[in-house]
Motif scaffolding. Structure first.
Motif, PDB file in Angstrom:
ATOM      1  N   SER A 193       0.826  -1.219   0.000  1.00  0.00           N
ATOM      2  CA  SER A 193       0.000   0.000   0.000  1.00  0.00           C
ATOM      3  C   SER A 193       0.854   1.260   0.000  1.00  0.00           C
ATOM      4  O   SER A 193       0.464   2.274  -0.577  1.00  0.00           O
ATOM      5  CB  SER A 193      -0.949  -0.002   1.197  1.00  0.00           C
ATOM      6  OG  SER A 193      -0.217  -0.031   2.411  1.00  0.00           O
ATOM      7  N   TRP A 194       2.026   1.239   0.595  1.00  0.00           N
ATOM      8  CA  TRP A 194       2.866   2.436   0.631  1.00  0.00           C
ATOM      9  C   TRP A 194       3.312   2.839  -0.773  1.00  0.00           C
ATOM     10  O   TRP A 194       3.514   4.009  -1.053  1.00  0.00           O
ATOM     11  CB  TRP A 194       4.066   2.270   1.571  1.00  0.00           C
ATOM     12  CG  TRP A 194       5.066   1.237   1.150  1.00  0.00           C
ATOM     13  CD1 TRP A 194       5.107  -0.064   1.523  1.00  0.00           C
ATOM     14  CD2 TRP A 194       6.178   1.420   0.264  1.00  0.00           C
ATOM     15  NE1 TRP A 194       6.159  -0.713   0.929  1.00  0.00           N
ATOM     16  CE2 TRP A 194       6.838   0.177   0.157  1.00  0.00           C
ATOM     17  CE3 TRP A 194       6.680   2.500  -0.445  1.00  0.00           C
ATOM     18  CZ2 TRP A 194       7.965   0.004  -0.642  1.00  0.00           C
ATOM     19  CZ3 TRP A 194       7.811   2.327  -1.224  1.00  0.00           C
ATOM     20  CH2 TRP A 194       8.446   1.083  -1.314  1.00  0.00           C
ATOM     21  N   VAL A 195       3.446   1.866  -1.672  1.00  0.00           N
ATOM     22  CA  VAL A 195       3.819   2.179  -3.056  1.00  0.00           C
ATOM     23  C   VAL A 195       2.688   2.956  -3.722  1.00  0.00           C
ATOM     24  O   VAL A 195       2.910   3.953  -4.417  1.00  0.00           O
ATOM     25  CB  VAL A 195       4.162   0.901  -3.834  1.00  0.00           C
ATOM     26  CG1 VAL A 195       4.361   1.197  -5.316  1.00  0.00           C
ATOM     27  CG2 VAL A 195       5.404   0.242  -3.252  1.00  0.00           C
ATOM     28  N   TRP A 196       1.456   2.507  -3.503  1.00  0.00           N
ATOM     29  CA  TRP A 196       0.300   3.204  -4.083  1.00  0.00           C
ATOM     30  C   TRP A 196       0.169   4.616  -3.514  1.00  0.00           C
ATOM     31  O   TRP A 196      -0.044   5.577  -4.248  1.00  0.00           O
ATOM     32  CB  TRP A 196      -0.996   2.417  -3.814  1.00  0.00           C
ATOM     33  CG  TRP A 196      -1.101   1.186  -4.651  1.00  0.00           C
ATOM     34  CD1 TRP A 196      -0.889  -0.099  -4.273  1.00  0.00           C
ATOM     35  CD2 TRP A 196      -1.425   1.134  -6.042  1.00  0.00           C
ATOM     36  NE1 TRP A 196      -1.053  -0.960  -5.321  1.00  0.00           N
ATOM     37  CE2 TRP A 196      -1.393  -0.214  -6.437  1.00  0.00           C
ATOM     38  CE3 TRP A 196      -1.740   2.102  -6.990  1.00  0.00           C
ATOM     39  CZ2 TRP A 196      -1.669  -0.630  -7.716  1.00  0.00           C
ATOM     40  CZ3 TRP A 196      -2.018   1.686  -8.275  1.00  0.00           C
ATOM     41  CH2 TRP A 196      -1.978   0.343  -8.630  1.00  0.00           C
ATOM     42  N   VAL A 197       0.299   4.742  -2.215  1.00  0.00           N
ATOM     43  CA  VAL A 197       0.176   6.057  -1.573  1.00  0.00           C
ATOM     44  C   VAL A 197       1.272   6.992  -2.068  1.00  0.00           C
ATOM     45  O   VAL A 197       1.017   8.148  -2.392  1.00  0.00           O
ATOM     46  CB  VAL A 197       0.215   5.917  -0.030  1.00  0.00           C
ATOM     47  CG1 VAL A 197       0.310   7.269   0.642  1.00  0.00           C
ATOM     48  CG2 VAL A 197      -1.009   5.156   0.460  1.00  0.00           C
ATOM     49  N   THR A 198       2.489   6.487  -2.169  1.00  0.00           N
ATOM     50  CA  THR A 198       3.600   7.311  -2.654  1.00  0.00           C
ATOM     51  C   THR A 198       3.351   7.763  -4.090  1.00  0.00           C
ATOM     52  O   THR A 198       3.547   8.921  -4.436  1.00  0.00           O
ATOM     53  CB  THR A 198       4.933   6.541  -2.563  1.00  0.00           C
ATOM     54  OG1 THR A 198       5.142   6.162  -1.201  1.00  0.00           O
ATOM     55  CG2 THR A 198       6.094   7.393  -3.045  1.00  0.00           C
ATOM     56  N   ALA A 245      -0.213  13.907  -7.271  1.00  0.00           N
ATOM     57  CA  ALA A 245      -0.948  15.075  -6.788  1.00  0.00           C
ATOM     58  C   ALA A 245      -0.029  16.287  -6.676  1.00  0.00           C
ATOM     59  O   ALA A 245      -0.398  17.403  -7.065  1.00  0.00           O
ATOM     60  CB  ALA A 245      -1.600  14.768  -5.443  1.00  0.00           C
ATOM     61  N   ILE A 246       1.171  16.088  -6.153  1.00  0.00           N
ATOM     62  CA  ILE A 246       2.133  17.193  -6.034  1.00  0.00           C
ATOM     63  C   ILE A 246       2.500  17.717  -7.414  1.00  0.00           C
ATOM     64  O   ILE A 246       2.568  18.938  -7.642  1.00  0.00           O
ATOM     65  CB  ILE A 246       3.378  16.758  -5.244  1.00  0.00           C
ATOM     66  CG1 ILE A 246       3.001  16.539  -3.773  1.00  0.00           C
ATOM     67  CG2 ILE A 246       4.502  17.782  -5.365  1.00  0.00           C
ATOM     68  CD1 ILE A 246       4.095  15.912  -2.934  1.00  0.00           C
ATOM     69  N   ALA A 247       2.733  16.846  -8.365  1.00  0.00           N
ATOM     70  CA  ALA A 247       3.066  17.273  -9.729  1.00  0.00           C
ATOM     71  C   ALA A 247       1.923  18.085 -10.325  1.00  0.00           C
ATOM     72  O   ALA A 247       2.151  19.103 -10.986  1.00  0.00           O
ATOM     73  CB  ALA A 247       3.375  16.062 -10.602  1.00  0.00           C
ATOM     74  N   ALA A 248       0.681  17.668 -10.088  1.00  0.00           N
ATOM     75  CA  ALA A 248      -0.478  18.405 -10.607  1.00  0.00           C
ATOM     76  C   ALA A 248      -0.561  19.790  -9.979  1.00  0.00           C
ATOM     77  O   ALA A 248      -0.815  20.789 -10.669  1.00  0.00           O
ATOM     78  CB  ALA A 248      -1.765  17.617 -10.352  1.00  0.00           C
TER      79      ALA A 248
END
Length: 195
Positions: free
Chosen positions: A10-15, A21-24
């Protein structure tokens, strides 16, 4: 024997989602910086030139007269920040008395006294007395217990009207002007307030 499918932790998905989101946000911020920005102008102030017989003109008049861009003669000499109470204008003046930049501002409800001051304190960011997130705060005076400082709203907006009886000492400016004043007005820089 079939090999079971591997699941990503799950940490891979969250990362991955956080990075996207940050890039957007960075992309949208860059786009917003290139768009139109609010500016302080004479149009926000009452005009003494209006008369009952005046006819509307087909084209708007410029908000600044040529004299507005001239550094006031009563502002001293040398490297300094000049603030005109009457014109609601700031000049960033180099050591050779050349104005590097000039712009209009939105004054607070408490005006600094006419005179000479120095930049005494600088703060990267805080929340203004009007609840707006501000940055590039450059303090130079205090009047009646109210600190007087230049700043700009983080989002580049003009300040909301002050509530009746509220004392505000913030002299707000457009974001680009706030960035320029922040770079120019180091601690100890002279500030000259004129009429």
């Amino acid at each position: 024997m079939p090999v079971p499918a591997r699941r990503l932790p799950s940490w891979v998905w969250v990362t991955g989602l956080t990075t996207g989101a940050i890039a957007a946000v960075v992309f949208l911020t860059a786009q917003a910086e290139q768009g139109p920005h609010p500016t302080a102008s004479a149009a926000n102030r009452p005009s003494a030139s209006a008369s009952t017989g005046a006819q509307p003109s087909a084209s708007p008049k410029p908000s600044a007269t040529p004299k507005a861009a001239e550094v006031p003669g009563s502002s001293g000499t040398g490297r300094r920040i000049v603030y005109s109470l009457g014109q609601h204008r700031v000049w960033l003046v180099d050591a050779d008395d050349t104005a590097r930049r000039t712009f209009t501002v939105w004054p607070g409800t408490v005006a600094p006294a006419v005179g000479s001051f120095t930049v005494s304190l600088r703060k990267d960011a805080t929340t203004g007395s009007d609840g707006v997130a501000i940055e590039h705060i450059v303090y130079f005076s205090a009047t009646s217990g109210v600190n007087i400082a230049f700043s700009n709203a983080v989002d580049g907006s003009s300040p909301p009207p002050a509530a009746a009886g509220t004392q505000t000492g913030g002299i707000r400016m457009a974001k680009a002007d706030g960035t320029a004043l922040w770079a120019f007005g180091e601690t100890g820089t002279r500030v000259r307030v004129v009429e």
